[in-house]
Design a protein around this motif. Structure first.
Motif, mmCIF file in Angstrom:
data_model
loop_
_atom_site.group_PDB
_atom_site.id
_atom_site.type_symbol
_atom_site.label_atom_id
_atom_site.label_comp_id
_atom_site.label_asym_id
_atom_site.label_seq_id
_atom_site.Cartn_x
_atom_site.Cartn_y
_atom_site.Cartn_z
ATOM 1 N N LEU A 36 -78.073 -20.811 -17.657
ATOM 2 C CA LEU A 36 -77.222 -20.097 -16.601
ATOM 3 C C LEU A 36 -75.934 -20.628 -16.963
ATOM 4 C CD1 LEU A 36 -77.400 -18.891 -12.382
ATOM 5 C CD2 LEU A 36 -76.065 -17.896 -14.742
ATOM 6 N N THR A 37 -75.059 -19.973 -18.374
ATOM 7 C CA THR A 37 -73.651 -20.451 -18.516
ATOM 8 C C THR A 37 -72.339 -20.273 -17.846
ATOM 9 O OG1 THR A 37 -73.940 -18.942 -20.324
ATOM 10 C CG2 THR A 37 -74.991 -20.118 -20.943
ATOM 11 N N SER A 38 -72.593 -18.524 -17.618
ATOM 12 C CA SER A 38 -71.872 -18.561 -16.458
ATOM 13 C C SER A 38 -71.696 -17.831 -14.729
ATOM 14 C CB SER A 38 -70.416 -17.507 -17.485
ATOM 15 O OG SER A 38 -69.764 -17.100 -16.715
ATOM 16 N N PRO A 39 -71.388 -17.746 -13.999
ATOM 17 C CA PRO A 39 -69.544 -18.474 -14.007
ATOM 18 C C PRO A 39 -69.950 -20.130 -14.072
ATOM 19 C CG PRO A 39 -70.710 -17.627 -12.069
ATOM 20 C CD PRO A 39 -71.109 -17.160 -12.811
ATOM 21 N N ALA A 40 -69.131 -21.290 -14.058
ATOM 22 C CA ALA A 40 -69.254 -22.318 -14.279
ATOM 23 C C ALA A 40 -69.915 -22.632 -12.354
ATOM 24 C CB ALA A 40 -67.429 -23.369 -13.984
ATOM 25 N N PRO A 41 -69.879 -23.796 -12.256
ATOM 26 C CA PRO A 41 -70.451 -24.139 -10.543
ATOM 27 C C PRO A 41 -69.813 -24.442 -9.930
ATOM 28 C CG PRO A 41 -72.510 -24.791 -12.501
ATOM 29 C CD PRO A 41 -71.587 -24.214 -13.294
ATOM 30 N N ASN A 42 -69.699 -23.770 -8.912
ATOM 31 C CA ASN A 42 -68.008 -24.050 -7.711
ATOM 32 C C ASN A 42 -66.400 -23.144 -7.963
ATOM 33 O OD1 ASN A 42 -69.566 -26.197 -6.034
ATOM 34 N ND2 ASN A 42 -69.108 -28.147 -7.902
ATOM 35 N N ALA A 43 -66.900 -22.448 -9.219
ATOM 36 C CA ALA A 43 -65.803 -21.756 -9.037
ATOM 37 C C ALA A 43 -65.440 -20.517 -8.139
ATOM 38 C CB ALA A 43 -66.402 -20.079 -10.270
ATOM 39 N N GLN A 44 -64.433 -20.113 -7.985
ATOM 40 C CA GLN A 44 -63.027 -19.621 -7.394
ATOM 41 C C GLN A 44 -63.199 -18.474 -7.353
ATOM 42 O OE1 GLN A 44 -60.857 -21.689 -5.210
ATOM 43 N NE2 GLN A 44 -62.128 -23.613 -3.962
ATOM 44 N N PHE A 45 -63.349 -17.071 -6.823
ATOM 45 C CA PHE A 45 -63.310 -16.234 -6.867
ATOM 46 C C PHE A 45 -62.518 -14.682 -6.006
ATOM 47 C CE2 PHE A 45 -67.134 -17.086 -9.653
ATOM 48 C CZ PHE A 45 -65.983 -16.560 -10.927
ATOM 49 N N ALA A 118 -87.032 -20.946 -13.486
ATOM 50 C CA ALA A 118 -85.685 -20.101 -13.126
ATOM 51 C C ALA A 118 -84.966 -21.302 -13.057
ATOM 52 C CB ALA A 118 -85.727 -20.244 -11.639
ATOM 53 N N SER A 119 -83.653 -20.491 -13.326
ATOM 54 C CA SER A 119 -82.318 -22.049 -13.761
ATOM 55 C C SER A 119 -82.281 -22.374 -12.312
ATOM 56 C CB SER A 119 -81.080 -21.296 -13.979
ATOM 57 O OG SER A 119 -80.989 -19.869 -13.037
ATOM 58 N N ASP A 120 -81.285 -23.421 -12.088
ATOM 59 C CA ASP A 120 -80.891 -24.055 -11.552
ATOM 60 C C ASP A 120 -79.513 -22.938 -10.859
ATOM 61 O OD1 ASP A 120 -81.745 -26.804 -11.629
ATOM 62 O OD2 ASP A 120 -79.682 -27.097 -12.607
ATOM 63 N N ALA A 121 -79.378 -23.189 -9.570
ATOM 64 C CA ALA A 121 -78.388 -21.989 -8.766
ATOM 65 C C ALA A 121 -77.570 -22.463 -8.652
ATOM 66 C CB ALA A 121 -79.337 -22.070 -7.416
ATOM 67 N N VAL A 122 -76.504 -21.688 -9.233
ATOM 68 C CA VAL A 122 -75.134 -21.885 -9.677
ATOM 69 C C VAL A 122 -74.356 -21.095 -8.352
ATOM 70 C CG1 VAL A 122 -72.828 -21.265 -10.615
ATOM 71 C CG2 VAL A 122 -74.648 -21.912 -11.580
ATOM 72 N N PHE A 123 -73.592 -22.041 -7.414
ATOM 73 C CA PHE A 123 -72.845 -21.724 -5.908
ATOM 74 C C PHE A 123 -71.084 -21.420 -6.399
ATOM 75 C CE2 PHE A 123 -76.592 -24.362 -4.881
ATOM 76 C CZ PHE A 123 -77.128 -23.552 -3.894
ATOM 77 N N ILE A 124 -70.685 -20.205 -5.852
ATOM 78 C CA ILE A 124 -69.052 -19.702 -6.284
ATOM 79 C C ILE A 124 -68.662 -19.675 -5.036
ATOM 80 C CG2 ILE A 124 -70.017 -19.286 -8.218
ATOM 81 C CD1 ILE A 124 -69.784 -16.216 -8.250
ATOM 82 N N THR A 125 -67.723 -19.455 -4.945
ATOM 83 C CA THR A 125 -66.866 -19.446 -4.004
ATOM 84 C C THR A 125 -65.791 -18.125 -3.458
ATOM 85 O OG1 THR A 125 -66.467 -21.742 -2.505
ATOM 86 C CG2 THR A 125 -65.485 -19.952 -1.684
ATOM 87 N N ILE A 126 -66.159 -16.882 -2.954
ATOM 88 C CA ILE A 126 -65.698 -15.279 -2.961
ATOM 89 C C ILE A 126 -64.709 -15.899 -1.947
ATOM 90 C CG2 ILE A 126 -65.479 -13.326 -2.640
ATOM 91 C CD1 ILE A 126 -67.517 -14.103 -4.847
#
Length: 500
Positions: A36-45, A118-126
């Motif tokens: 996964l190239t996007s979104p970045a890990p720990n990105a906030q939206f 499977a890719s590494d899981a990417v965690f983001i904050t909403i």
């Protein structure tokens, strides 16, 4: 003269065959990989933002790539850009009902429908939307879909929500889409009530004023109808005959339906599609007592009374619980209604061991925030535990023949709500019989010596040093998301080695 010419041709033919064999025995197919190239890990939206999900999956056995958001399939890519290579580029609009942590993952699927990689899981904050934020333009859910031309509005709008008799107008997913979502209202943030799969066609009842949504026959919806976004579907029939339908307000009807069988008024929660059940507890944490379940084949919806301070749990009405309320983990249910109107409820006192009858009554405890459950808890259980720089199968040798006595424990544990590490010692068992019991007092740091040390989820590291010879047992205790437990034992031996 013919014989040398024939021999020359034979020599050339042999070279061609050899070259062909060398080509056929060239580099082997690359191993499967997913990134996964996007979104970045720990990105906030913020809720309502367009989140670009991009990545790449390669592998000879891969026939399609599925995009998962919070362990639910969001999109599928089944066209490779090159042999054995898939690129992913989809857009997701962050909904307000999942404010908090979300997890995104892509998986390569073979022709048997099985996950190969499977890719590494990417965690983001909403985050919650800003009060003054303007609505984000609604994009096409599938990037390759192109908007349809706006339909001419009918001369006379149909009654609000009323069925319209339309003949020979059918709707189906566009050829590049495996499915399309059906929603309660003509809005991409409206409650999802089902899907229409590739190959299916359904009758169209009408359209909204600007022709960007179609109302269809859908038994799971109110009045047997649902709404589908126009740019992602194909229409067969005279769309100019479709009446304009004024959508009903989501809160004006509490009529019972398969997704709301008890006729609840918002706000309420419904078990997510694909979930068989969700545990109900006396407090907003898996440490609290279980008092019941929401079930896909039984009671699957309940009125919302409040939410936890961290926004991860909903307090709901439940007759089988003390006080008539229980708590359910938010990532297992869908919320209908405005989350901002739900009040924060102070968590009850965490469960503790019973006190003797003679013990004095303790002072009322001060409310403390509930620790959040990691978003990785919604993933299927998996674990990868290793030691660096040395990690042999079945044992971790340190100090032997000049090896370092400082090492790092590394872990990645998904599908779990809690993990703890404890370090103990004894005379080496079995193949480790030549190792005496180690000296626990020599271990630095001592955080996990003869006691359980909490481990950060889903991943983390623990660096330690053991200077004294002997056998040491590192045990990881895991509480899985379904409430079951497991242990992961690892043998650490210092200045000795296993017997043959």
């Amino acid at each position: 003269m013919m014989k040398p010419l024939f021999a020359h041709k034979l020599f050339i033919g042999g070279m061609v065959i050899a070259v062909g064999l060398l080509a056929a025995c060239g580099n082997p197919a690359p191993p499967p990989a997913a990134l996964l190239t996007s979104p970045a890990p720990n990105a906030q939206f913020r809720a309502g933002d367009e989140i670009q999900i991009s990545g790449k999956v390669v592998g000879s056995a891969i026939k399609q790539v599925d995009v998962f958001i919070n362990n639910e399939r969001f999109a599928t890519v089944d066209q490779a850009i090159r042999p054995n290579e898939f690129e992913i580029s989809v857009t997701w609009i962050a909904p307000s009902e999942i404010v908090g942590t979300s997890v995104i993952q892509i998986k390569g699927i073979n022709d048997q429908g099985e996950s190969v990689i499977a890719s590494d899981a990417v965690f983001i904050t909403i985050q919650a939307p800003l009060p003054t934020a303007t609505p984000t333009p609604e994009p096409t859910p599938i990037p390759t879909a192109t908007p349809l031309a706006a339909e001419q509005p009918a001369a006379t709008p149909a009654a609000s929500g009323a069925p319209a008799a339309v003949v020979n107008v059918l709707l189906s997913p566009r050829p590049e889409n495996d499915f399309v979502n059906v929603r309660e209202l003509p809005d991409l943030n409206a409650r999802l009530i089902g899907q229409i799969n590739k190959g299916q066609s359904v009758p169209v009842r009408g359209k909204n004023a600007d022709g960007s949504w179609y109302q269809i026959n859908f038994p799971s919806g109110a009045d047997g109808a649902g709404w589908v976004y126009a740019p992602v579907v194909s229409i067969n029939g005279p769309t100019e005959t479709l009446p304009v339908v004024t959508p009903r307000a989501a809160s004006t009807s509490a009529a019972a339906s398969p997704t709301n069988p008890t006729g609840l008024k918002p706000p309420f929660v419904t078990l997510k599609a694909g979930q068989e059940f969700a545990n109900l507890r006396t407090g907003p944490d898996t440490a609290y007592q279980k008092v019941g379940e929401l079930q896909a084949t039984g009671k699957n919806a309940a009125a919302v009374k409040g939410r936890s301070a961290n926004g991860q749990w909903w307090q709901i009405a439940f007759d089988g619980a003390p006080g008539g309320v229980a708590w359910v983990f938010g990532q297992l249910v869908d919320l209908t209604g405005d989350a901002a109107t739900v009040p924060i409820v102070v968590a009850p006192v965490p469960p503790t061991a019973a006190m003797p009858a003679s013990a004095p009554t303790p002072a009322p405890p001060q409310p403390t925030p509930t620790p959040p459950i990691p978003a990785s808890a919604v993933l299927p259980y998996s674990q990868n535990v290793r030691f660096s720089p040395r990690d042999d199968i079945g044992d971790v040798p340190l100090g032997y023949q000049g090896q370092p006595k400082t090492a790092t424990l590394e872990w990645q544990i998904n599908g779990a709500t809690k993990a703890e590490l404890e370090i103990t010692t004894q005379q080496g068992p079995g193949i480790f019989a030549n190792c005496p019991a180690g000296n626990l007092s020599s271990i630095a740091p001592s955080d996990a010596v003869n006691k359980r040390m909490p481990m950060l989820l889903p991943s983390g590291t623990f660096q330690f040093t053991i200077p004294d010879k002997g056998y040491y047992l590192f045990t990881i205790y895991v509480v899985k998301s379904d409430g079951t437990t497991t242990t992961i034992p690892r043998h650490v031996i210092v200045d000795c080695y296993k017997t043959q």
